[in-house]
Write an enzyme that holds these catalytic residues in place. Sequence first.
Site, PDB file in Angstrom:
ATOM      1  N   GLU A 281       4.682   1.162  -8.169  1.00  0.00           N
ATOM      2  CA  GLU A 281       3.508   0.341  -8.473  1.00  0.00           C
ATOM      3  C   GLU A 281       2.685   0.978  -9.587  1.00  0.00           C
ATOM      4  O   GLU A 281       2.134   0.291 -10.455  1.00  0.00           O
ATOM      5  CB  GLU A 281       2.674   0.142  -7.201  1.00  0.00           C
ATOM      6  CG  GLU A 281       1.743  -1.046  -7.260  1.00  0.00           C
ATOM      7  CD  GLU A 281       1.266  -1.478  -5.874  1.00  0.00           C
ATOM      8  OE1 GLU A 281       2.059  -1.404  -4.916  1.00  0.00           O
ATOM      9  OE2 GLU A 281       0.107  -1.877  -5.754  1.00  0.00           O
ATOM     10  N   GLU A 284       4.372   0.323 -12.752  1.00  0.00           N
ATOM     11  CA  GLU A 284       4.242  -1.103 -13.066  1.00  0.00           C
ATOM     12  C   GLU A 284       2.866  -1.368 -13.696  1.00  0.00           C
ATOM     13  O   GLU A 284       2.750  -2.069 -14.708  1.00  0.00           O
ATOM     14  CB  GLU A 284       4.418  -1.954 -11.793  1.00  0.00           C
ATOM     15  CG  GLU A 284       4.346  -3.461 -12.083  1.00  0.00           C
ATOM     16  CD  GLU A 284       4.373  -4.318 -10.822  1.00  0.00           C
ATOM     17  OE1 GLU A 284       4.461  -3.754  -9.704  1.00  0.00           O
ATOM     18  OE2 GLU A 284       4.285  -5.553 -10.963  1.00  0.00           O
ATOM     19  N   CYS A 307       1.052  -4.514  -0.754  1.00  0.00           N
ATOM     20  CA  CYS A 307       1.509  -3.843   0.468  1.00  0.00           C
ATOM     21  C   CYS A 307       1.240  -4.655   1.720  1.00  0.00           C
ATOM     22  O   CYS A 307       1.872  -4.460   2.740  1.00  0.00           O
ATOM     23  CB  CYS A 307       0.780  -2.512   0.660  1.00  0.00           C
ATOM     24  SG  CYS A 307       0.792  -1.511  -0.788  1.00  0.00           S
ATOM     25  N   SER A 327       1.478  -7.345  -7.826  1.00  0.00           N
ATOM     26  CA  SER A 327       2.549  -6.394  -8.111  1.00  0.00           C
ATOM     27  C   SER A 327       3.859  -6.924  -7.527  1.00  0.00           C
ATOM     28  O   SER A 327       3.879  -7.506  -6.439  1.00  0.00           O
ATOM     29  CB  SER A 327       2.212  -5.045  -7.475  1.00  0.00           C
ATOM     30  OG  SER A 327       3.375  -4.264  -7.352  1.00  0.00           O
ATOM     31  N   LYS A 366       3.614  -8.158   9.416  1.00  0.00           N
ATOM     32  CA  LYS A 366       4.842  -7.452   9.053  1.00  0.00           C
ATOM     33  C   LYS A 366       6.051  -8.079   9.732  1.00  0.00           C
ATOM     34  O   LYS A 366       7.167  -7.985   9.236  1.00  0.00           O
ATOM     35  CB  LYS A 366       4.736  -5.976   9.438  1.00  0.00           C
ATOM     36  CG  LYS A 366       3.780  -5.176   8.569  1.00  0.00           C
ATOM     37  CD  LYS A 366       4.413  -4.762   7.254  1.00  0.00           C
ATOM     38  CE  LYS A 366       3.380  -4.140   6.331  1.00  0.00           C
ATOM     39  NZ  LYS A 366       3.859  -4.062   4.946  1.00  0.00           N
ATOM     40  N   GLU A 369       6.882 -10.764   7.437  1.00  0.00           N
ATOM     41  CA  GLU A 369       7.408 -10.213   6.178  1.00  0.00           C
ATOM     42  C   GLU A 369       8.887  -9.848   6.322  1.00  0.00           C
ATOM     43  O   GLU A 369       9.689 -10.108   5.427  1.00  0.00           O
ATOM     44  CB  GLU A 369       6.602  -8.969   5.789  1.00  0.00           C
ATOM     45  CG  GLU A 369       7.004  -8.385   4.447  1.00  0.00           C
ATOM     46  CD  GLU A 369       6.259  -7.092   4.133  1.00  0.00           C
ATOM     47  OE1 GLU A 369       5.689  -6.987   3.047  1.00  0.00           O
ATOM     48  OE2 GLU A 369       6.234  -6.187   4.992  1.00  0.00           O
ATOM     49  N   GLU A 374      13.642 -13.353   1.012  1.00  0.00           N
ATOM     50  CA  GLU A 374      13.798 -12.443  -0.138  1.00  0.00           C
ATOM     51  C   GLU A 374      13.815 -10.983   0.297  1.00  0.00           C
ATOM     52  O   GLU A 374      14.062 -10.100  -0.520  1.00  0.00           O
ATOM     53  CB  GLU A 374      12.705 -12.709  -1.183  1.00  0.00           C
ATOM     54  CG  GLU A 374      11.267 -12.505  -0.718  1.00  0.00           C
ATOM     55  CD  GLU A 374      10.640 -13.755  -0.103  1.00  0.00           C
ATOM     56  OE1 GLU A 374      11.383 -14.605   0.428  1.00  0.00           O
ATOM     57  OE2 GLU A 374       9.397 -13.864  -0.139  1.00  0.00           O
ATOM     58  N   CYS A 523      -5.140  -1.129   7.117  1.00  0.00           N
ATOM     59  CA  CYS A 523      -4.132  -1.223   8.179  1.00  0.00           C
ATOM     60  C   CYS A 523      -4.617  -0.620   9.493  1.00  0.00           C
ATOM     61  O   CYS A 523      -4.190  -1.030  10.570  1.00  0.00           O
ATOM     62  CB  CYS A 523      -2.868  -0.503   7.757  1.00  0.00           C
ATOM     63  SG  CYS A 523      -2.212  -1.129   6.213  1.00  0.00           S
TER      64      CYS A 523
END
Lengths: 593, 398
Positions: A281, A284, A307, A327, A366, A369, A374, A523
């Site tokens: 990141e 990037e 994230c 990102s 999560k 996710e 993908e 988190c």
Amino acid sequence: MAELRITINGASYKALDGMTILDVCRREGIHIPTLCNHPDLQTRGICRICVVDVKGSKTLQAACSTPVEAGMVISTTTDRVRKSRKTIVELLLANHYTDCTVCPKNLNCELQSLANEFGLTDLRWKERRERTIPQDDSSPVFIRDNNKCVLCQRCVRACDEMQGVYAVANLFKGDSMIVGSAFNKPIGEVVCINCGQCVAHCPTGALSEKYCIEDIWKAIDDPKKVVVVQTAPAIRAALGEEFGYPAGTRVTGKMASALRTMGFDYVFDTQFAADLTIMEEGYELLGRLRSALTGGEAPALPMTTSCSPGWIKFQEHFFPELLPNVSTCKSPQQMFGAVVKSFWAGKMGIDPENIVCVSVMPCTAKKFESIRPEMARNGRPDVDYVLTTRELAVMIKQAGIDLHDMKNSTFDNPLGESTGAATIFAASGGVMEAALRTAYEVVTGREVPFKNLDISPVRGMDGVREASIKINGAQKDWSFLEGVELKVLVAHGTANAKKVMNAVREGTMAAHFIEIMTCPGGCLGGGGQPLPGTPEIRLARAKAIYEEDADSPLRKSHENPSVKKLYEDFLGAPNSHLAHELLHTHYTARGQY
Amino acid sequence: MARKIDVVFSDFQPGSALRAALGMTPTSVIELVTKSKLRGRGGAGFPTGLKWDAARSHRSDDKFIICNADEGEPGTFKDKNILEKQTAKVIEGMAIGAYAIGASKGFIYLRGEYKYLVKDLMKKIEELKSQNLIGKDICREKGFCFDVDIKLGSGSYVCGEETALIESLESKRGEPRNKPPYPAEAGYLGQPTVVNNVETLSFIPHILLNGAEWFQQFGTEKSTGSKLFSVSGDCRKPGIYEFEFGITIRELLKEIDADPDTKAVQIGGASGFCACSDDFDKPICFEGIPTGGSIIVFNKSRSMFMVLKNFVEFFQEESCGQCVPCREGCSRMLEGIEKFEQGRGSSKTINDLLELSTTMSLASKCGFGQSVPNSFRTIASKFKDEILSAGGGEVWRS
């Protein structure tokens, strides 16, 4: 604010204008039972369990919503207070599907506690409420059982006030009232970001995450399977609460031992992937800045972090046109899974087909996710199962383990090695701080100019925080950054993110880089963390996280030896072709309808 | 001896009272209303002058006055008639209130079922505008502007409660707010707001024209003036009446030619009180039996059990659902009452329900939940045998 005096139960107390009766009672240690009240949420005053007697008032007053007045005379123990509170608990129980012993909230249910507090021995109003409403299991991450809902509206307020999503609201009125989504659609069919703040704010078993505990035991018990586990940074500062440790107790070493004792074959750390994320990141971001400042192709700036999967889905629904700003890095959880099933599998000579990758996350999003299409390679998901912190605690208990008995041990290598920069991913501002520690040093060859590497302006619990850092002495490769004031912004809670992204949309945002975490405090306040979660508890967890960072021998992601080796042996360089294939992703514009 | 009088529906020259008000300072208008001791006619009886004074004392450039026309109490139909026949008077009452508190915008919050009135109301508003009685620089008074809009309710009973009404007006779910803050401090859009009942507003022009002393000559010490009653049930002459406050039930029954075998009178609708013959000499007023105007007469042929059940069914459906004592209490109360029908009710059931009633009255968030038990308490105590024997069998006495 003006100071005034009030009397509670015969004693005189100081109070400030604007305080409620409940505020003063809490401060003075005078117990008032509450249910619909939650420190994260605006006051509704609807459960009425906190009623008190105020002299001169015909009716009782809700302590949570009644402001103090000079000379107020309050009693919290009168006959009519006691009787009314008890009746209210009875009324709640009469309309509650009571299967406590097999309820996910057993012994951690606020209604159960109230029943205990009032010493109820029978139910006057109804023999027993049956399960008359079908459960809504349409969400990929949680189950709504309205038969246990007490209509406190904490989930409604969390979703609206904290997250700005408003996926649920009150439907119908009178005895038909329920919490549900627009047009009474199942939650799985409306805009929901799976953050689990509704679950985390539910006082009863009406909302609970979908368990995957049995699947994991099955994998552990299967001799053909190599079961690896990764634990997110926020777990180590919160898991202890499930075993009676005070909030903010670090149980990293005990947790590693418990996981090993339970039968996981390899006990790794998501923090390894957090360090890896910073490399990807960070580069990037620098790449986007290079394009922007050297007149190349105009990149999408500001760049935002990726994230937090609740935030990703939020962006996909509410700001789909700004997805290029996000990102392309996968989250640490997903980077970890991708590395395990490629690099590590090859290194160990294990068929990725036989690897079961389990992650322990403070998060319900999560779970979603991990099942995004993908996030799989060759039809194989990077991560197979996601446990919340609460589920892990259940599994540890099922295995007959008391965390107190565990000796400290360390994670397995190489995917268990990490730095303090990865630990602070657990706290809002942590990704930003970790990224700055690395990016600044990559560009200038010097450490960030903050005492002990603590970038305090991005720390804390304010909803939106801004900071900037001037780049002086950029090295040759990065000379385009010389003298640039790098502006950064941190926000947590998607209601705050909405404000920030509105500014980006309107073109009034000055920041280059924005960190967004879905949950309060980051988190560590995730929807999968131990209950209850309050601002106080989150502060204690954050303190533990920053202490763990301070105690770490390595505190910069680019210094993680295993990450360095991964680049040398496998990936090449940050943002390389292979890194892109494994560690980066794309998003789906979803819109709101 | 209480008199039948005619104020609300009496003739009125639009603009006359407003001009009188504009000749006074806003403060002296409020003083006049306060002195008249006019109390809210919606049922709660809050002194109108005090309400106005509170709204005046809170500074804001945006204040609002709302005419509460969400007439929803079972058995009342007087506000509809006032709005139909005395539109100008009500709007003039609003304009005077607006002048007094410093508001420039008003709403008529109209019960959804009264939608058919909208067209005529709009026409009247336009007419008053063309006469410079609302709009800009009203009555050529530079800077006094007041516009009126109509908003329709969506059929919820609780939206008659002023804070729920305001929520509804803001396009939110109609649920009562926490008080304080009261609307006079933070009401519509968080601004100082006065909510007055249609009937209350219709008295304002008369008080301006005739003075506080004139108004006080009617009624009782604490309930001055007259009151409209919506009369229905077992009587020869149902309809709308205006009587002085203080009229006894017996006098009222005589005026409406009630059945000679009248056994009960429900005063104040479903949320009001049930009177039996022992009560017939009590006065109807805030210091006696208070009412928003609904009078329902029951003769000996009526089952008081069914009356009670009907009321509670109504409440169970109309509770907004937000607070526990009201939402759950209404359901449990209905269940308890149905026990009698099934022959399973006993004196203990009544006592349990009385205890439930106490909690509902003491702990509910708004006046709705607090007043639900009124009818239960009065009917169950005065017609206990009818309740106990509702199952058709012997009277239970366990």
